[in-house]
Design a protein around this motif. Structure first.
Motif, PDB file in Angstrom:
ATOM      1  N   ALA A   1       0.829  -1.207   0.000  1.00  0.00           N
ATOM      2  CA  ALA A   1       0.000   0.000   0.000  1.00  0.00           C
ATOM      3  C   ALA A   1       0.863   1.257   0.000  1.00  0.00           C
ATOM      4  N   ILE A   2       1.923   1.255   0.809  1.00  0.00           N
ATOM      5  CA  ILE A   2       2.815   2.413   0.876  1.00  0.00           C
ATOM      6  C   ILE A   2       3.526   2.633  -0.453  1.00  0.00           C
ATOM      7  N   MET A   3       4.072   1.575  -1.003  1.00  0.00           N
ATOM      8  CA  MET A   3       4.900   1.696  -2.196  1.00  0.00           C
ATOM      9  C   MET A   3       4.095   2.073  -3.442  1.00  0.00           C
ATOM     10  N   THR A   4       2.872   1.606  -3.547  1.00  0.00           N
ATOM     11  CA  THR A   4       2.103   1.837  -4.775  1.00  0.00           C
ATOM     12  C   THR A   4       1.179   3.036  -4.697  1.00  0.00           C
ATOM     13  N   SER A   5       0.782   3.459  -3.491  1.00  0.00           N
ATOM     14  CA  SER A   5      -0.188   4.559  -3.399  1.00  0.00           C
ATOM     15  C   SER A   5       0.434   5.903  -3.058  1.00  0.00           C
ATOM     16  N   TYR A   6       1.616   5.932  -2.461  1.00  0.00           N
ATOM     17  CA  TYR A   6       2.185   7.208  -2.023  1.00  0.00           C
ATOM     18  C   TYR A   6       2.706   8.077  -3.176  1.00  0.00           C
ATOM     19  N   PRO A   7       3.432   7.527  -4.153  1.00  0.00           N
ATOM     20  CA  PRO A   7       3.978   8.397  -5.210  1.00  0.00           C
ATOM     21  C   PRO A   7       2.920   8.849  -6.208  1.00  0.00           C
ATOM     22  N   THR A   8       3.230   9.942  -6.908  1.00  0.00           N
ATOM     23  CA  THR A   8       2.393  10.383  -8.024  1.00  0.00           C
ATOM     24  C   THR A   8       2.598   9.432  -9.206  1.00  0.00           C
TER      25      THR A   8
ATOM     26  N   PRO B   1      -0.991   6.954   6.560  1.00  0.00           N
ATOM     27  CA  PRO B   1      -1.163   7.503   5.208  1.00  0.00           C
ATOM     28  C   PRO B   1      -1.723   8.927   5.163  1.00  0.00           C
ATOM     29  N   HIS B   2      -2.677   9.261   6.045  1.00  0.00           N
ATOM     30  CA  HIS B   2      -3.323  10.569   5.942  1.00  0.00           C
ATOM     31  C   HIS B   2      -2.386  11.726   6.291  1.00  0.00           C
ATOM     32  N   LYS B   3      -1.221  11.430   6.860  1.00  0.00           N
ATOM     33  CA  LYS B   3      -0.254  12.481   7.184  1.00  0.00           C
ATOM     34  C   LYS B   3       0.805  12.667   6.090  1.00  0.00           C
ATOM     35  N   VAL B   4       0.753  11.844   5.060  1.00  0.00           N
ATOM     36  CA  VAL B   4       1.742  11.921   3.986  1.00  0.00           C
ATOM     37  C   VAL B   4       1.218  12.846   2.893  1.00  0.00           C
ATOM     38  N   VAL B   5       2.061  13.812   2.493  1.00  0.00           N
ATOM     39  CA  VAL B   5       1.685  14.795   1.479  1.00  0.00           C
ATOM     40  C   VAL B   5       2.620  14.665   0.282  1.00  0.00           C
ATOM     41  N   ARG B   6       2.025  14.493  -0.894  1.00  0.00           N
ATOM     42  CA  ARG B   6       2.825  14.371  -2.118  1.00  0.00           C
ATOM     43  C   ARG B   6       3.431  15.712  -2.501  1.00  0.00           C
TER      44      ARG B   6
ATOM     45  N   SER C   1      -5.027   1.867  -9.355  1.00  0.00           N
ATOM     46  CA  SER C   1      -5.697   2.777  -8.433  1.00  0.00           C
ATOM     47  C   SER C   1      -4.658   3.649  -7.754  1.00  0.00           C
ATOM     48  N   ASP C   2      -5.128   4.718  -7.125  1.00  0.00           N
ATOM     49  CA  ASP C   2      -4.255   5.566  -6.305  1.00  0.00           C
ATOM     50  C   ASP C   2      -4.644   5.522  -4.840  1.00  0.00           C
ATOM     51  N   ASP C   3      -5.720   4.820  -4.528  1.00  0.00           N
ATOM     52  CA  ASP C   3      -6.248   4.802  -3.173  1.00  0.00           C
ATOM     53  C   ASP C   3      -5.476   3.815  -2.301  1.00  0.00           C
ATOM     54  N   SER C   4      -5.024   4.282  -1.135  1.00  0.00           N
ATOM     55  CA  SER C   4      -4.201   3.452  -0.254  1.00  0.00           C
ATOM     56  C   SER C   4      -4.940   2.204   0.210  1.00  0.00           C
ATOM     57  N   GLN C   5      -6.215   2.350   0.571  1.00  0.00           N
ATOM     58  CA  GLN C   5      -6.967   1.197   1.054  1.00  0.00           C
ATOM     59  C   GLN C   5      -7.161   0.159  -0.043  1.00  0.00           C
TER      60      GLN C   5
END
Length: 463
Positions: A135-142, A205-210, A375-379
């Motif tokens: 989830a971290i690796m695929t959803s965090y980056p643009t 996740p909700h504290k991470v800002v791209r 998808s871009d959604d972490s969940q």
């Protein structure tokens, strides 16, 4: 006056300075967590038989491991969405220490039961870890950085295998036969314990800002009922069904490579450790190479996906063909090769094992890139990643038992070659149907949009 860093983060505007809440820092951190835990586990497994002369205990322990991993890999995404980042990953990493300790115990007692139980417990923990990691690796980056972030993670993670390979190489340098010494297992346990503590430094996740100012997710943690229903939907999800053969094959080949290429009677004990250093170094090179293919260039993302599958299919065919030629050359009668041997006797098998590491990296990086493109959604991506790891582990459990039943190395190689080959056309179909130049940030299953992400979209539209 300008906003300070904390205020900028609250407003969703990243500062130009180093940011702890940036995707790249969080991906690097999860990379080092996996460096310490699964990275060291890989170095231990790569010795063949868990570093033991007789692989029976390791085969049975790994069967138990991948059986529970298959279940908790699929459930892991849901558990991650309920428990959150730190608790899920810390619980998962702590089980790696137990597994390495069980082989330290086996070194003295030669009793398998503890190793088998520890393997089953590790399967639960690994399911939690890899669902969160995915989830971290695929959803965090643009979108334009997913390939390079995946390769960055893979390089750091497999650096663990490189360093871990030096542990048995150095500690067993003057031993040419037998099981590895106690210091090898103790060294692995120290790294794994540190990795478990390192999970506490990760942000939710909700504290991470791209870098573009968007937050990874505005979602609150889910609940068990919702997650159970969403996980059930995965088994009728056409995206996951197309991914199934690749997931099944992606860890299936480890048994053959570790027990019959680097393990067994082909290499001396110290040479197995050295081979592992280069096997995992090849993973780093492969991840960087495939990351470049999948992220760079003027082609559309769909075309880059096609190109990635073509590269992996071509290299995979060549490498498996070389492996078959090597097996037929020895015809079951393998010499004891040492890295100090002159001539080509050691060089050929060494290059082959190096190439297997390269293939593993490009194959799995390609699959992760495709998951990230859906998808871009972490969940959502935690569930997709969990499904991938669950199916992957079910395949590995079968592979370890195939080997435990004394299947010939040639037959194991052919099975692996067939499984990877079957996955290529299905990955092409997945790219054709579901990989677009810009994925929906919140599309899930039938394209439904989650409320929390819709709110993010609406907010951005007003800015």
């Amino acid at each position: 006056m300008g906003l300070d860093n904390e205020a900028q983060a609250e407003e969703g505007i990243p500062s130009k300075a180093f940011r702890y809440n940036s995707p790249v820092v969080q991906v690097i951190l999860i990379g080092f967590v996996c460096f310490c835990c699964p990275g060291m586990f890989n170095a231990l497994s790569g010795m063949g038989g868990g570093g033991q002369v007789n692989p029976e205990a390791a085969n049975n322990a790994n069967t138990a491991l991948y059986t529970t991993f298959a279940v908790f890999g699929i459930l892991g995404g849901g558990i991650y969405n309920v428990l959150g980042t730190r608790l899920t990953l810390c619980l998962g990493c702590s089980t790696y220490v137990l597994y390495a300790g069980s082989f330290l115990y086996y070194n003295h007692s030669q009793h398998q039961l503890f190793a088998i139980i520890a393997g089953a417990v590790l399967g639960i923990g690994a399911g939690l870890l890899w669902a969160g990691q995915g989830a971290i690796m695929t959803s965090y980056p643009t979108e334009d950085k997913k390939g390079r972030y995946i390769s960055m993670f893979w390089s750091i993670f497999n650096l663990g295998g490189v360093i871990g390979g030096f542990i048995p190489f150095i500690s067993n340098y003057h031993r040419t036969a037998g099981s590895v010494n106690d210091g090898t297992y103790i060294g692995f346990m120290c790294f794994m314990g540190f990795g478990a503590l390192l999970t506490l430094t990760l942000l939710p996740p909700h504290k991470v800002v791209r870098d573009d100012g968007t937050k990874v997710t505005m979602m609150k943690y889910s609940n068990p009922t919702t997650e159970f229903l969403e996980i059930l939907k995965l088994f009728s999800n056409s995206k996951m069904l197309l991914l199934f053969p690749a997931a099944w094959a992606s860890n299936f080949f480890y048994t053959y490579q570790f027990n019959h290429v680097n393990g067994g009677d082909l290499f001396t004990l110290r040479t197995k450790g050295l081979n592992n250093v280069f096997y995992w170094a090849a993973q780093m090179l492969g991840s960087i190479g495939i990351g470049y293919v999948l992220d760079y260039g003027s082609q559309s993302r769909k075309k880059r996906g096609y190109m990635g599958v073509a590269v992996v299919a071509l290299l995979g065919t060549v490498i498996w063909a070389g492996g078959l030629a090597n097996e037929l050359k020895y015809n079951g009668k393998k010499p004891k090769l040492d890295f100090k041997d002159s001539g080509t006797s050691y060089a050929g098998p060494f290059v082959l094992y190096f190439s297997y590491g390269l293939l593993d990296a490009i194959f799995q990086n390609l699959v992760y890139w495709m998951i990230g493109a859906l998808s871009d959604d972490s969940q959502t991506l935690s569930r997709y990643s969990g499904f991938y790891k669950g199916v992957q582990s079910a395949g590995a459990a079968v592979a370890w038992q195939i080997d435990a039943h004394k299947t010939s190395p040639v037959k194991e190689l052919v099975i692996n070659w067939c499984l990877t080959t079957i996955s290529y056309p299905l990955l092409l179909v997945l790219v054709d149907l579901y990989v677009n130049d810009k994925s929906s940030p919140v599309a899930d299953y039938d394209g439904d949009m989650k409320d929390g992400n819709r709110a993010v979209k609406d907010k951005n539209a007003q800015m």
